[in-house]
Design an enzyme around this catalytic site. Sequence first.
Site, PDB file in Angstrom:
ATOM      1  N   HIS A   1       9.667   2.199   5.785  1.00  0.00           N
ATOM      2  CA  HIS A   1       8.993   1.860   4.730  1.00  0.00           C
ATOM      3  C   HIS A   1       8.248   2.739   3.812  1.00  0.00           C
ATOM      4  CE1 HIS A   1       7.043  -1.833   2.544  1.00  0.00           C
ATOM      5  NE2 HIS A   1       7.323  -0.895   1.667  1.00  0.00           N
TER       6      HIS A   1
ATOM      7  N   PHE B   1       8.520   7.444  -1.724  1.00  0.00           N
ATOM      8  CA  PHE B   1       8.297   9.018  -2.041  1.00  0.00           C
ATOM      9  C   PHE B   1       8.421   9.215  -3.517  1.00  0.00           C
ATOM     10  CE2 PHE B   1       9.659  10.724   2.548  1.00  0.00           C
ATOM     11  CZ  PHE B   1       8.750  10.120   3.051  1.00  0.00           C
ATOM     12  N   ARG B   2       8.586   8.391  -4.354  1.00  0.00           N
ATOM     13  CA  ARG B   2       8.378   8.543  -5.700  1.00  0.00           C
ATOM     14  C   ARG B   2       9.340   9.456  -6.690  1.00  0.00           C
ATOM     15  NH1 ARG B   2       5.137   4.328  -5.842  1.00  0.00           N
ATOM     16  NH2 ARG B   2       3.255   4.684  -5.231  1.00  0.00           N
TER      17      ARG B   2
ATOM     18  N   ASN C   1      11.708   1.230  -5.947  1.00  0.00           N
ATOM     19  CA  ASN C   1      11.226   1.007  -7.182  1.00  0.00           C
ATOM     20  C   ASN C   1      10.678   2.268  -7.748  1.00  0.00           C
ATOM     21  OD1 ASN C   1       9.204   1.070  -4.848  1.00  0.00           O
ATOM     22  ND2 ASN C   1       7.766  -0.033  -5.943  1.00  0.00           N
TER      23      ASN C   1
ATOM     24  N   HIS D   1       9.189  -8.169   0.111  1.00  0.00           N
ATOM     25  CA  HIS D   1       7.673  -8.008  -0.285  1.00  0.00           C
ATOM     26  C   HIS D   1       7.355  -9.593  -0.556  1.00  0.00           C
ATOM     27  CE1 HIS D   1       4.087  -6.239  -2.347  1.00  0.00           C
ATOM     28  NE2 HIS D   1       4.168  -7.449  -2.463  1.00  0.00           N
TER      29      HIS D   1
ATOM     30  N   HIS E   1       5.073  -5.464   5.708  1.00  0.00           N
ATOM     31  CA  HIS E   1       3.535  -5.504   5.368  1.00  0.00           C
ATOM     32  C   HIS E   1       2.973  -6.928   5.338  1.00  0.00           C
ATOM     33  CE1 HIS E   1       4.930  -6.079   1.366  1.00  0.00           C
ATOM     34  NE2 HIS E   1       5.003  -4.877   1.024  1.00  0.00           N
TER      35      HIS E   1
ATOM     36  N   ASP F   1       4.543   1.951   4.338  1.00  0.00           N
ATOM     37  CA  ASP F   1       4.390   1.432   2.926  1.00  0.00           C
ATOM     38  C   ASP F   1       3.626   2.772   2.463  1.00  0.00           C
ATOM     39  OD1 ASP F   1       4.585   0.276   0.865  1.00  0.00           O
ATOM     40  OD2 ASP F   1       2.834  -1.073   0.827  1.00  0.00           O
TER      41      ASP F   1
ATOM     42  N   HIS G   1      -0.488   8.059  -4.982  1.00  0.00           N
ATOM     43  CA  HIS G   1      -0.768   8.006  -6.411  1.00  0.00           C
ATOM     44  C   HIS G   1      -1.475   9.337  -6.636  1.00  0.00           C
ATOM     45  CE1 HIS G   1       0.722   4.134  -7.239  1.00  0.00           C
ATOM     46  NE2 HIS G   1       0.045   3.575  -6.216  1.00  0.00           N
TER      47      HIS G   1
END
Length: 449
Positions: free
Chosen positions: A61, A64-65, A95, A182, A240, A315, A319
């Site tokens: 989970h 990595f953006r 996402n 989620h 999570h 998770d 940022h």
Amino acid sequence: MKIRIVGGTVVNEGRSFKADIVTENDRIAEIIEDTKTPRGSYNQEVDATGCFVLPGVIDEHVHFREPGLTRKGDIGSESRAAAYGGVTSYFEMPNTVPQTTTPEALASKFTLAREKSHVNYSFFFGATNDNAPLFKQLDCHSIPGIKLFMGASTGNMLVDKTDSLALVFRTAADLGLPVMTHCEDTALINRNMSEAKKRYGDDPPIALHPLIRSAQACFNSSSLAVRLARENGTRLHIAHVSTAAELELITANAPAEALPQITMEATPAHLFFSDADYHDLGARIKCNPAVKTDADRAALRKALADGRITCIGTDHAPHELADKQGGCAKAASGMPMVQFSLPLMLELVDRKVLTIERLVELMSHNPARLFGVNGRGYLRKGCKADIVIVKPHSPWTVTERTIQSKCKWSPLLGHRFSWQIRQTLCNGRLIYNLGQFDESSRGEAINFR
């Protein structure tokens, strides 16, 4: 290329024993217990004296953006951080921008990973309210499963229509794909946020985060997921888990038993922080679902040993630090943890919360079993040589310089660890060695089922 790892204590499949491990090219060639005499010649020898030799961690989970959010992190930077933390395989979430909700977007991610990922990789396919018919176009041997956002999400990834939810669960079951959820009740969260804003203004204090994204919101959604999974015969993995109440939805499962239909993941964030930590760390520990009470944390830790928690996933969600400023409404949710999950869990071994053998089940064996990973997650002859060597009583402190994620911050800044990641081998290649990193290393696509 033959590498011999000598002098270490191997931890695998419920045992800890003295042995040498020989790798040849990308696989484990031999495991030589101390009663046997090693033979042959080797290109390289790794001294593991005083260390524990574990299967490489499978982090099931991560965020990595890439693509679309690479100012925060990218596949190259975050897989590098993974290698520093003993993580040799990861499953990344959908996402991103664009979202991984079409076969074309999924294929694009695999192309990026082949070019950039330093460790092994795969990607969840994301569910939406209307894309379940696309599941049949997927190569089920190349992905771990379907990611389903049943709680507040960005874009069109919140699946909240009753018929759509049922179709996702049913279609995944027909294809033999696990569904990772989620679970948060969006309607309840929105009501709680509205009430908090009336009282505290547009950005309520961060200490209210676990009251807005409440335990009840988690329980409501997880209960629905469990019901849908049982009705449709779907293998469900709840991501999570953050509350004691959710743990009561399933019964304890002896770690050595076959995996049940419904499993749960815990994250280092929910195992180490509690609501008392908002005072000092503020939005740096803001994540969804929220870090909750000390009692919830204690229940999660207990569930590590009794089998209700099946896997540890980070998770991991980097940022930029500027995004983490503000309160409940404005600060971004998520924290970078992939580099630190293994040493954090080893601290729980030192505290007698779990054994090192159970840690290996949670972080290596069970992710492989749950998602059907072929040839990884174990130290066995013939398996891929994904190996991490860790040393106890080797203190080090988290500084900005030690952080490998692109965002260059961590809620663990200043934390002093007692376990050190010494070496990481991925597919038989020594990619991290005593602070030195092989930038040319590339992982492989993971094969499932």
